[in-house]
Design a protein around this motif. Structure first.
Motif, PDB file in Angstrom:
ATOM      1  N   UNK A 142      40.312  30.037  -2.109  1.00  0.00           N
ATOM      2  CA  UNK A 142      41.500  29.257  -2.326  1.00  0.00           C
ATOM      3  C   UNK A 142      41.736  29.042  -3.819  1.00  0.00           C
ATOM      4  N   UNK A 143      40.668  28.750  -4.542  1.00  0.00           N
ATOM      5  CA  UNK A 143      40.801  28.492  -5.971  1.00  0.00           C
ATOM      6  C   UNK A 143      41.412  29.697  -6.696  1.00  0.00           C
ATOM      7  N   UNK A 144      40.968  30.903  -6.348  1.00  0.00           N
ATOM      8  CA  UNK A 144      41.509  32.109  -6.976  1.00  0.00           C
ATOM      9  C   UNK A 144      42.990  32.299  -6.627  1.00  0.00           C
ATOM     10  N   UNK A 145      43.349  32.016  -5.375  1.00  0.00           N
ATOM     11  CA  UNK A 145      44.745  32.114  -4.960  1.00  0.00           C
ATOM     12  C   UNK A 145      45.615  31.166  -5.781  1.00  0.00           C
ATOM     13  N   UNK A 146      45.139  29.951  -5.973  1.00  0.00           N
ATOM     14  CA  UNK A 146      45.903  28.963  -6.731  1.00  0.00           C
ATOM     15  C   UNK A 146      45.982  29.337  -8.211  1.00  0.00           C
ATOM     16  N   UNK A 147      44.924  29.936  -8.738  1.00  0.00           N
ATOM     17  CA  UNK A 147      44.961  30.418 -10.126  1.00  0.00           C
ATOM     18  C   UNK A 147      46.019  31.498 -10.279  1.00  0.00           C
ATOM     19  N   UNK A 148      46.134  32.376  -9.296  1.00  0.00           N
ATOM     20  CA  UNK A 148      47.160  33.419  -9.330  1.00  0.00           C
ATOM     21  C   UNK A 148      48.563  32.800  -9.320  1.00  0.00           C
ATOM     22  N   UNK A 149      48.754  31.788  -8.483  1.00  0.00           N
ATOM     23  CA  UNK A 149      50.045  31.099  -8.459  1.00  0.00           C
ATOM     24  C   UNK A 149      50.371  30.548  -9.850  1.00  0.00           C
ATOM     25  N   UNK A 150      49.388  29.908 -10.468  1.00  0.00           N
ATOM     26  CA  UNK A 150      49.610  29.306 -11.788  1.00  0.00           C
ATOM     27  C   UNK A 150      49.980  30.356 -12.825  1.00  0.00           C
ATOM     28  N   UNK A 151      49.304  31.512 -12.761  1.00  0.00           N
ATOM     29  CA  UNK A 151      49.620  32.598 -13.692  1.00  0.00           C
ATOM     30  C   UNK A 151      51.058  33.065 -13.528  1.00  0.00           C
ATOM     31  N   UNK A 152      51.597  32.927 -12.310  1.00  0.00           N
ATOM     32  CA  UNK A 152      52.977  33.323 -12.019  1.00  0.00           C
ATOM     33  C   UNK A 152      53.972  32.215 -12.378  1.00  0.00           C
ATOM     34  N   UNK A 178      39.422  18.988  -3.318  1.00  0.00           N
ATOM     35  CA  UNK A 178      39.974  18.003  -2.381  1.00  0.00           C
ATOM     36  C   UNK A 178      40.042  18.577  -0.971  1.00  0.00           C
ATOM     37  N   UNK A 179      40.446  19.831  -0.853  1.00  0.00           N
ATOM     38  CA  UNK A 179      40.551  20.464   0.462  1.00  0.00           C
ATOM     39  C   UNK A 179      39.181  20.635   1.114  1.00  0.00           C
ATOM     40  N   UNK A 180      38.166  20.897   0.309  1.00  0.00           N
ATOM     41  CA  UNK A 180      36.814  21.106   0.849  1.00  0.00           C
ATOM     42  C   UNK A 180      36.175  19.803   1.312  1.00  0.00           C
ATOM     43  N   UNK A 181      36.476  18.695   0.652  1.00  0.00           N
ATOM     44  CA  UNK A 181      35.783  17.445   0.988  1.00  0.00           C
ATOM     45  C   UNK A 181      36.616  16.510   1.874  1.00  0.00           C
ATOM     46  N   UNK A 182      37.810  16.914   2.262  1.00  0.00           N
ATOM     47  CA  UNK A 182      38.655  16.064   3.113  1.00  0.00           C
ATOM     48  C   UNK A 182      37.957  15.825   4.443  1.00  0.00           C
ATOM     49  N   UNK A 183      37.540  14.585   4.676  1.00  0.00           N
ATOM     50  CA  UNK A 183      36.781  14.258   5.883  1.00  0.00           C
ATOM     51  C   UNK A 183      37.643  13.690   7.002  1.00  0.00           C
ATOM     52  N   UNK A 184      38.668  12.952   6.656  1.00  0.00           N
ATOM     53  CA  UNK A 184      39.459  12.273   7.680  1.00  0.00           C
ATOM     54  C   UNK A 184      40.792  12.967   7.928  1.00  0.00           C
ATOM     55  N   UNK A 185      40.823  14.256   7.718  1.00  0.00           N
ATOM     56  CA  UNK A 185      42.049  15.031   7.920  1.00  0.00           C
ATOM     57  C   UNK A 185      41.981  16.325   7.149  1.00  0.00           C
TER      58      UNK A 185
END
Length: 67
Positions: free
Chosen positions: A1-11, A30-37
């Motif tokens: 996911x992190x790499x995908x988001x880095x690509x978005x930022x580069x664009x 945040x996505x990895x540690x979200x416990x209650x949703x």
């Protein structure tokens, strides 16, 4: 996911977490540690239909007795 988001930022795509500007690292964490949703992606396009903004909005799970 992190790499995908880095690509978005580069664009030139702006990244947000719960409506606030954020980084690929913070969003992925945040996505990895979200416990209650989890996090739902909300894409916003520019005038040409290209992705201009991605907002990750925290979604809480309903308690089992409220489903």
């Amino acid at each position: 996911m992190k790499d995908e988001l880095k690509d978005y930022r580069k664009q030139g795509v702006r990244l947000f977490l719960n409506g606030n500007p954020s980084t690929p690292k913070c969003i992925a964490k945040a996505c990895m540690i979200a416990e209650d949703g989890g996090y739902m992606r909300d894409y916003t396009a520019d005038e040409e239909g290209r992705i201009a903004k991605v907002n990750f909005e925290h979604i809480r799970e309903l308690p089992k007795n409220r489903r």
